[in-house]
Design a protein around this motif. Structure first.
Motif, mmCIF file in Angstrom:
data_model
loop_
_atom_site.group_PDB
_atom_site.id
_atom_site.type_symbol
_atom_site.label_atom_id
_atom_site.label_comp_id
_atom_site.label_asym_id
_atom_site.label_seq_id
_atom_site.Cartn_x
_atom_site.Cartn_y
_atom_site.Cartn_z
ATOM 1 N N LYS A 65 -0.467 -14.296 31.398
ATOM 2 C CA LYS A 65 -1.537 -14.811 32.271
ATOM 3 C C LYS A 65 -2.742 -15.231 31.434
ATOM 4 C CE LYS A 65 -0.263 -12.133 36.402
ATOM 5 N NZ LYS A 65 -0.650 -10.995 37.284
ATOM 6 N N ARG A 103 12.528 -16.261 39.188
ATOM 7 C CA ARG A 103 13.770 -16.862 39.684
ATOM 8 C C ARG A 103 14.828 -16.943 38.576
ATOM 9 N NH1 ARG A 103 10.842 -19.550 43.849
ATOM 10 N NH2 ARG A 103 9.499 -20.539 42.309
ATOM 11 N N HIS A 156 4.987 -18.229 37.050
ATOM 12 C CA HIS A 156 5.382 -16.828 37.172
ATOM 13 C C HIS A 156 6.548 -16.690 38.160
ATOM 14 C CE1 HIS A 156 3.873 -12.373 37.548
ATOM 15 N NE2 HIS A 156 5.015 -12.474 36.939
ATOM 16 N N LEU A 198 6.938 -2.785 40.907
ATOM 17 C CA LEU A 198 6.584 -2.359 42.266
ATOM 18 C C LEU A 198 6.257 -0.872 42.334
ATOM 19 C CD1 LEU A 198 9.506 -4.063 44.220
ATOM 20 C CD2 LEU A 198 7.150 -4.883 43.993
ATOM 21 N N THR A 210 15.179 -14.410 48.656
ATOM 22 C CA THR A 210 15.633 -13.054 48.320
ATOM 23 C C THR A 210 16.029 -12.307 49.593
ATOM 24 O OG1 THR A 210 14.142 -13.070 46.413
ATOM 25 C CG2 THR A 210 15.048 -10.932 47.063
ATOM 26 N N ASN A 256 7.318 -2.193 49.864
ATOM 27 C CA ASN A 256 6.587 -2.945 48.833
ATOM 28 C C ASN A 256 7.363 -4.125 48.254
ATOM 29 O OD1 ASN A 256 4.135 -1.658 48.925
ATOM 30 N ND2 ASN A 256 4.707 -0.063 47.453
ATOM 31 N N MET A 257 8.683 -4.027 48.172
ATOM 32 C CA MET A 257 9.475 -5.147 47.666
ATOM 33 C C MET A 257 9.046 -6.450 48.353
ATOM 34 S SD MET A 257 12.000 -5.981 45.619
ATOM 35 C CE MET A 257 13.375 -7.086 45.348
ATOM 36 N N TYR A 304 5.060 -7.410 48.015
ATOM 37 C CA TYR A 304 4.670 -8.032 46.746
ATOM 38 C C TYR A 304 5.344 -9.395 46.544
ATOM 39 C CZ TYR A 304 1.963 -4.049 45.099
ATOM 40 O OH TYR A 304 0.993 -3.081 44.965
ATOM 41 N N LEU A 305 6.589 -9.544 47.017
ATOM 42 C CA LEU A 305 7.257 -10.853 46.876
ATOM 43 C C LEU A 305 6.525 -11.935 47.674
ATOM 44 C CD1 LEU A 305 11.113 -10.189 46.900
ATOM 45 C CD2 LEU A 305 9.743 -11.191 45.059
ATOM 46 N N PHE A 315 3.869 -13.056 47.281
ATOM 47 C CA PHE A 315 3.030 -13.919 46.420
ATOM 48 C C PHE A 315 3.671 -15.297 46.271
ATOM 49 C CE2 PHE A 315 4.522 -14.770 41.979
ATOM 50 C CZ PHE A 315 5.734 -14.104 42.012
ATOM 51 N N ASP A 316 4.973 -15.394 46.537
ATOM 52 C CA ASP A 316 5.649 -16.694 46.479
ATOM 53 C C ASP A 316 6.618 -16.805 47.663
ATOM 54 O OD1 ASP A 316 6.265 -19.097 44.404
ATOM 55 O OD2 ASP A 316 8.126 -18.484 45.401
ATOM 56 N N VAL A 332 2.000 -8.335 39.763
ATOM 57 C CA VAL A 332 1.433 -9.379 40.631
ATOM 58 C C VAL A 332 0.482 -8.708 41.604
ATOM 59 C CG1 VAL A 332 3.341 -11.038 40.532
ATOM 60 C CG2 VAL A 332 3.363 -9.247 42.283
ATOM 61 N N ASP A 391 8.679 -18.914 48.827
ATOM 62 C CA ASP A 391 10.048 -19.378 48.579
ATOM 63 C C ASP A 391 10.913 -18.256 48.015
ATOM 64 O OD1 ASP A 391 12.100 -21.637 47.919
ATOM 65 O OD2 ASP A 391 11.800 -20.622 46.005
ATOM 66 N N LEU A 392 10.373 -17.533 47.045
ATOM 67 C CA LEU A 392 11.107 -16.416 46.435
ATOM 68 C C LEU A 392 11.367 -15.329 47.482
ATOM 69 C CD1 LEU A 392 12.199 -15.395 43.679
ATOM 70 C CD2 LEU A 392 9.919 -14.526 43.177
ATOM 71 N N ASP A 438 7.187 3.139 47.411
ATOM 72 C CA ASP A 438 6.601 3.486 48.713
ATOM 73 C C ASP A 438 6.680 4.995 48.941
ATOM 74 O OD1 ASP A 438 6.606 0.642 50.413
ATOM 75 O OD2 ASP A 438 8.179 0.757 48.885
ATOM 76 N N ALA A 460 -2.366 -5.730 37.774
ATOM 77 C CA ALA A 460 -2.667 -7.008 38.429
ATOM 78 C C ALA A 460 -3.588 -6.820 39.633
ATOM 79 C CB ALA A 460 -1.378 -7.702 38.864
ATOM 80 N N ASP A 461 -3.442 -5.711 40.345
ATOM 81 C CA ASP A 461 -4.300 -5.498 41.508
ATOM 82 C C ASP A 461 -5.764 -5.335 41.085
ATOM 83 O OD1 ASP A 461 -2.721 -5.668 43.881
ATOM 84 O OD2 ASP A 461 -1.671 -3.868 43.272
ATOM 85 N N LEU A 514 8.211 -7.038 38.719
ATOM 86 C CA LEU A 514 6.973 -6.926 39.509
ATOM 87 C C LEU A 514 6.324 -5.557 39.326
ATOM 88 C CD1 LEU A 514 8.132 -8.685 42.813
ATOM 89 C CD2 LEU A 514 6.842 -9.683 40.905
ATOM 90 N N LYS A 526 -1.024 -7.776 45.061
ATOM 91 C CA LYS A 526 -0.549 -7.648 46.444
ATOM 92 C C LYS A 526 -1.388 -8.580 47.319
ATOM 93 C CE LYS A 526 0.613 -3.780 49.527
ATOM 94 N NZ LYS A 526 0.622 -2.291 49.529
#
Lengths: 136, 136, 136, 136, 136, 136
Positions: B93, B107, B102, C124, F49, F34-35, F38-39, F41-42, F4, F44-45, C127, A132-133, C122, F6
């Motif tokens: 996508k 969720r 997505h 991920l 979380t 990274n958790m 990357y999250l 991107f949304d 997704v 609300d999520l 790190d 994706a990146d 995701l 970053k």
């Protein structure tokens, strides 16, 4: 059989009663299934779990309610959760899943399990095109 | 790294070439991803796997193509298949999955994993109301 | 129902009797649960499995006995093992797990299942800070 | 990357050296793979794990050594263990697994994953005829 | 309990009858187990699933029929599929699996599950020697 | 690689910045792993979380913080989540997990995986004594 004792008369607890009332109102049904009856052993866990289920599953969002139920089934089956396979298949039918859609759902999740197995067995390197990146 | 050797010049085999040609035609793209490049080590396995993927995923059916990709993602993630999570997210996508869809997919599958865990931990008895034979 | 036949009068075998006696002594209880009754179909498998369970679970070590039972529950639930979820929850209660601890255990393993699902979905990257070789 | 630090000069520990020597002798090879190099962080865990692997996998028994490696692959792939899929596929090839057997193994474990998914999705009742106690 | 309704008089459908007849002929037995009885809800799914099971499991190939059943058990157990563990253990016994082989199968798949857990917990880097591309 | 993209300069979003600030304050560290990156991107999520992780893992409760991290590791390893195995092992070490405790954790989760496999393979009936409803 279960690993927690089913609470007798759970609605004697005002916190439990409030959740059960909200379940009945949200679902327009008097039926309270075992998930909630057993979670009543800990009102905090009951409240938070129901709040999240309601927010994700019973609130309009980018995905159709029936699609969300089918995704739930896909995860539940893959995790081998017998209770969840039963409850979410019943929910999907209540939301209108037809026999043809049900069979198609079976075909897709069975094929996915099969090709997952092949991809893991072969330890396939991920194609750079899928990053994706890189796509952004 | 992989557990089978990537075939050099796989299209020297007419059976492999026929499958790759069909993949290119079906997908309207010249790109052949690693799943097929590595499966070429056994033409029979390649042919049958592609035939099933094409029949289930690339043929009109009771479920929408994007829904089928999202179901594939749900199973692949639950199985922990890294390659499949990558390839099917890219496919979703390409079929138009928006960022909102997505996030919604995340969720739902995250919540499903969570309540699966609770239902298994509590060893919930299945409600009689969920029995399909009883419903008929 | 089971996939092996339960041995009738298993303690007629001296090897089985020795294991059962050790289970009774170690646990200070006459109860022999189905795990051991069915494993009696193969005395070698019975002996080695009990020896390992005794060494890991019934011998003082760096972790508290109740913590070890809760870890056992966490793995068993994630693997979807119904028998194990039941037997180790009973064992944890016998070792003093309170209702509050049980609910907390549910919260942690449910959250872990949820964030596992997100991290895999995701894909991920790990790190660099988490690499043990780098930390040394 | 790993979650434990690779021990520098692990054979400075006599317990580790004894295990590594036995691995080299048993396998007739000087190669020590990462499983054992990293387990050296705890000599007791290293000794017991190797003892069990040697007893089950490197000792003549009712099943053929190559069959045992293929069973190991089947479990490892289903569990999504990347390291194990690699190490046991390499071991199976070293024990003579042909390309045809490898492809057949793929076919069987992929089909099993697929029908497992269907059986769980349908929540099939177990036929009485499959009960071992009934068969005896 | 199941998630689809068992079809009454399924052989009224010629497509279902043809599959059931082929199952009886292939297996030289009148017994039709629940897998096929319930899949009859969708004749296409029934036909394709049986065709694949027949091709992979009931057709001579590079692996011995009993070995294929044991591989099926290994995957089914790891996936936690209760129905499949029962049906394929019964099938393996019908194909001659002895008690010693059964116990050996248990030992191998139990050990595999254990070392899978260790390899994932330690996040072992894959040894370069295990790379199939490097070996070629 | 990830599924997704970053987000560049994620803290340009006030909602993301608020979460990241709370992470830094709660953990008394500037490091954002990274958790969370990357999250982003949304939002609300990300918010929900983090709120749940903070409530369950960073708030005093019936279980010790280190025990909760070890339970997290047990689930993550069983689910095969590479990222999570790394991040929670690092977190457990930061909370004081010793090498002896780490090895003991390995022993318990490896044994659990092994006996889970046996219990599922044997399809053990659950002992009536383990039923919580019966115990009450």
């Amino acid at each position: 059989m279960s690993t927690v004792t089913k609470t007798e008369n759970p609605e004697a607890s005002p916190r439990v009663k409030a959740v059960f009332d909200d379940i009945r109102t949200t679902r327009k049904s008097d039926f309270i299934n075992n998930m909630w009856l057993y979670l009543a052993f800990d009102p905090d866990l009951l409240e938070k779990t129901w709040a999240e289920v309601k927010a994700v599953m019973a609130t309009p969002s980018a995905l159709d309610p029936l699609v969300k139920e089918m995704l739930y089934i896909a995860v539940s089956v893959t995790n081998g959760c017998s209770y969840c396979a039963h409850s979410h298949t019943a929910a999907a039918k209540a939301k209108g899943m037809t026999g043809e859609q049900h069979a198609d759902l079976m075909r897709v999740i069975a094929l996915a399990a099969k090709t997952n197995q092949l991809a893991v067995a072969l330890q396939l390197p991920v194609d750079a095109a899928f990053d994706a990146d890189r796509q952004s």
